[in-house]
Design an enzyme around this catalytic site. Structure first.
Site, PDB file in Angstrom:
ATOM      1  N   GLU A  81       0.562  -1.652  -0.249  1.00 54.71           N
ATOM      2  CA  GLU A  81      -0.371   0.286   0.164  1.00 54.71           C
ATOM      3  C   GLU A  81       0.952   1.314  -0.041  1.00 54.71           C
ATOM      4  O   GLU A  81       0.292   2.863  -0.196  1.00 54.71           O
ATOM      5  CB  GLU A  81      -1.176   0.098   1.505  1.00 54.71           C
ATOM      6  CG  GLU A  81      -2.126  -0.749   1.336  1.00 54.71           C
ATOM      7  CD  GLU A  81      -3.311  -0.908   2.085  1.00 54.71           C
ATOM      8  OE1 GLU A  81      -3.041  -0.131   2.696  1.00 54.71           O
ATOM      9  OE2 GLU A  81      -4.280  -1.556   2.045  1.00 54.71           O
ATOM     10  N   GLU A 112       6.767 -22.254   8.977  1.00 53.35           N
ATOM     11  CA  GLU A 112       6.653 -20.867   9.709  1.00 53.35           C
ATOM     12  C   GLU A 112       7.843 -21.235  10.820  1.00 53.35           C
ATOM     13  O   GLU A 112       8.828 -21.116  11.077  1.00 53.35           O
ATOM     14  CB  GLU A 112       5.749 -20.453  10.527  1.00 53.35           C
ATOM     15  CG  GLU A 112       5.026 -21.765  11.663  1.00 53.35           C
ATOM     16  CD  GLU A 112       3.705 -20.664  12.487  1.00 53.35           C
ATOM     17  OE1 GLU A 112       3.945 -20.674  13.357  1.00 53.35           O
ATOM     18  OE2 GLU A 112       1.986 -20.343  11.517  1.00 53.35           O
TER      19      GLU A 112
END
Length: 294
Positions: A81, A112
């Site tokens: 963004e 992970e």
């Protein structure tokens, strides 16, 4: 102390509640989140980290967010963004997620827990000592994020971390550890909720403050936005109109004359310059409009 996995006493009977009462419980818990960031220790750590980020950007360095699951997705969201909002290159702020882009929508089993993948991911983007790496892990013990910081430290990067448990493991690997303890989740262990919210707030604060320090705003106007669609073109023209104190129609004229660069158009009006002169002034002041208006 793994607070993110504890049961929340305020929601133990939530499964017996009516819809509106469930909403009230969630909202009441969410309202506690922003207050956590009023803590002076957190604000001081964020201040130091952001100052280092600004220095890094001034040396053409990059900011890299690293995380798994929700934490990784939030890092990528914030990074992506910044491109349309502040007109920066996509490489300036980047997000890496355990399991790669596939993990944005589909959980990648075991990703992970990898102790080697993060270093390989950072090598692929040519991480160097001028860059900043921030590991994001609500629990504070995600191996992917920790190993990323470990690698970044080895090559001399400045490092930060964002976690939601006190004395978290990841903090040990960060120059600037941020521990925003928001308490147990409404749904036990669902760190996409309060923990995710506070992580998003922190990321907003970090990137936005750094961009403001770099002159990406004039007053509180996003003068470096990229007008890539009709909505953003309209916003750019309104920003020029507001900043320069001229009509929308005149702002549109300057928008075109500046080759659709709001910052240049504003300086053209305020300092009575042509496009070339305005661009030169901005280069001399490292893009800061305010430094030209004195």
């Amino acid at each position: 102390m793994n607070i993110t996995e504890k049961r929340n006493k305020n929601s133990t009977h939530i499964d017996e509640c009516e819809t509106k009462d469930i909403l009230k419980i969630i909202n009441q818990e969410d309202q506690t989140v922003p207050k956590v960031l009023d803590d002076e220790k957190i604000l001081n750590t964020m201040t130091k980290l952001i100052n280092e980020i600004v220095k890094s950007f001034q040396k053409n360095g990059h900011l890299i967010y690293v995380g798994a699951g929700t934490s990784g997705r939030l890092g990528i969201l914030d990074a992506s963004e910044c491109v349309p909002t502040f007109g920066v290159k996509p490489t300036m702020i980047q997000g890496l997620i355990a399991g790669g882009n596939k993990a944005l929508t589909i959980p990648v089993e075991g990703a992970e827990d990898s102790l080697t993948q993060a270093s390989m991911d950072l090598q692929k983007i040519n991480l160097n000592k001028n860059d900043i790496v921030i590991g994001i892990a609500a629990s504070g013990h995600t191996p992917y994020a920790i190993s990323a910081l470990n690698y970044a430290n080895d090559i001399g990067c400045t490092t930060g971390s964002i976690s939601c448990n006190p004395d978290s493991e990841i903090s040990k690997y960060a120059d600037f550890p941020i521990e925003a303890v928001v308490g147990p989740e409404v749904v036990t262990g669902s760190t996409r909720m309060k923990s995710g919210t506070v992580q998003k707030l922190i990321l907003n604060m970090i990137s936005t403050t750094a961009m403001i320090r770099l002159g990406k705003t004039y007053s509180n106007l996003m003068v470096d936005l990229q007008p890539t669609n009709h909505k953003l073109v309209d916003r750019a023209i309104r920003i020029i109109s507001e900043a320069a104190g001229i009509s929308y129609e005149l702002a549109e004229k300057y928008f075109q004359e500046s080759k659709k660069q709001p910052k240049v158009a504003i300086l053209m009006v305020l300092c009575k310059l042509n496009r070339g002169e305005a661009e030169k002034k901005l280069r001399e002041t490292k893009g800061r409009i305010a430094d030209n208006i004195k």
